[in-house]
Motif scaffolding. Structure first.
Motif, PDB file in Angstrom:
ATOM      1  N   ASP A   1     123.491  52.483  54.966  1.00  6.33           N
ATOM      2  CA  ASP A   1     124.641  53.316  55.315  1.00  6.33           C
ATOM      3  C   ASP A   1     124.190  54.739  55.665  1.00  6.33           C
ATOM      4  O   ASP A   1     123.144  55.204  55.200  1.00  6.33           O
TER       5      ASP A   1
ATOM      6  N   GLU B   1     124.160  58.441  54.963  1.00  2.76           N
ATOM      7  CA  GLU B   1     124.258  59.098  53.665  1.00  2.76           C
ATOM      8  C   GLU B   1     124.330  60.612  53.769  1.00  2.76           C
ATOM      9  O   GLU B   1     123.728  61.209  54.662  1.00  2.76           O
TER      10      GLU B   1
ATOM     11  N   ARG C   1     122.910  63.410  51.563  1.00  4.35           N
ATOM     12  CA  ARG C   1     121.949  63.578  50.471  1.00  4.35           C
ATOM     13  C   ARG C   1     121.977  64.979  49.867  1.00  4.35           C
ATOM     14  O   ARG C   1     121.079  65.365  49.135  1.00  4.35           O
TER      15      ARG C   1
ATOM     16  N   ARG D   1     122.772  64.402  57.972  1.00  5.01           N
ATOM     17  CA  ARG D   1     122.971  63.087  57.362  1.00  5.01           C
ATOM     18  C   ARG D   1     121.755  62.228  57.673  1.00  5.01           C
ATOM     19  O   ARG D   1     121.001  62.491  58.607  1.00  5.01           O
TER      20      ARG D   1
END
Length: 133
Positions: A100, A102, A104, A109
């Motif tokens: 997926d 993410e 973080r 992303r």
């Protein structure tokens, strides 16, 4: 202090079947095949050379972190979140094992995908400053 190392020129990746791996990188990631023999293939991808080297079964470039989680050792960059989403969708359509998208906790992303031999790679939506110019 002047920077002594300028860039990463070559990455070596273990693979089981040289021809199959080279075709996967060409088909899925649009890499350019420059050389192939019985022990290795050289493909150009993301401004560097990747040597796909014949290795024993189950050998990958991944490693296990202190918490027992298997990790990637390489992050690719794309130019923005839209490019990240587009690549994520394209790899998904091509049947690539993919994680997926993410957050973080830092800028941009990421997502993780694997090649046909199980080598994991990260993709980040932020370009390094020298590539933004």
């Amino acid at each position: 202090m002047k920077e002594k190392l300028i860039r990463v020129g070559t990455t070596y990746l273990p693979v089981q079947d040289i021809e199959k791996a080279a075709k996967w990188y060409e088909r899925v990631l649009d890499a350019k095949l420059n050389y192939i023999d019985e022990d290795k293939a050289i493909v150009n991808l993301a401004n560097q050379s990747f040597f796909l080297v014949k290795a024993p079964k189950n050998e990958t470039a991944n490693f296990i972190d202190i918490n027992g989680k298997e990790r990637f050792s390489l992050t690719f960059e794309v130019n923005g979140i839209e490019e990240l989403v587009a690549l994520h969708n394209e790899l998904s359509v091509k049947g690539v094992t993919i994680g997926d998208i993410e957050n973080r906790g830092h800028a941009g992303r990421n997502f993780v995908f694997s090649d046909a031999d199980g080598n994991k790679f990260d993709v980040w939506s932020e370009l390094s400053p020298s590539f933004k110019e």
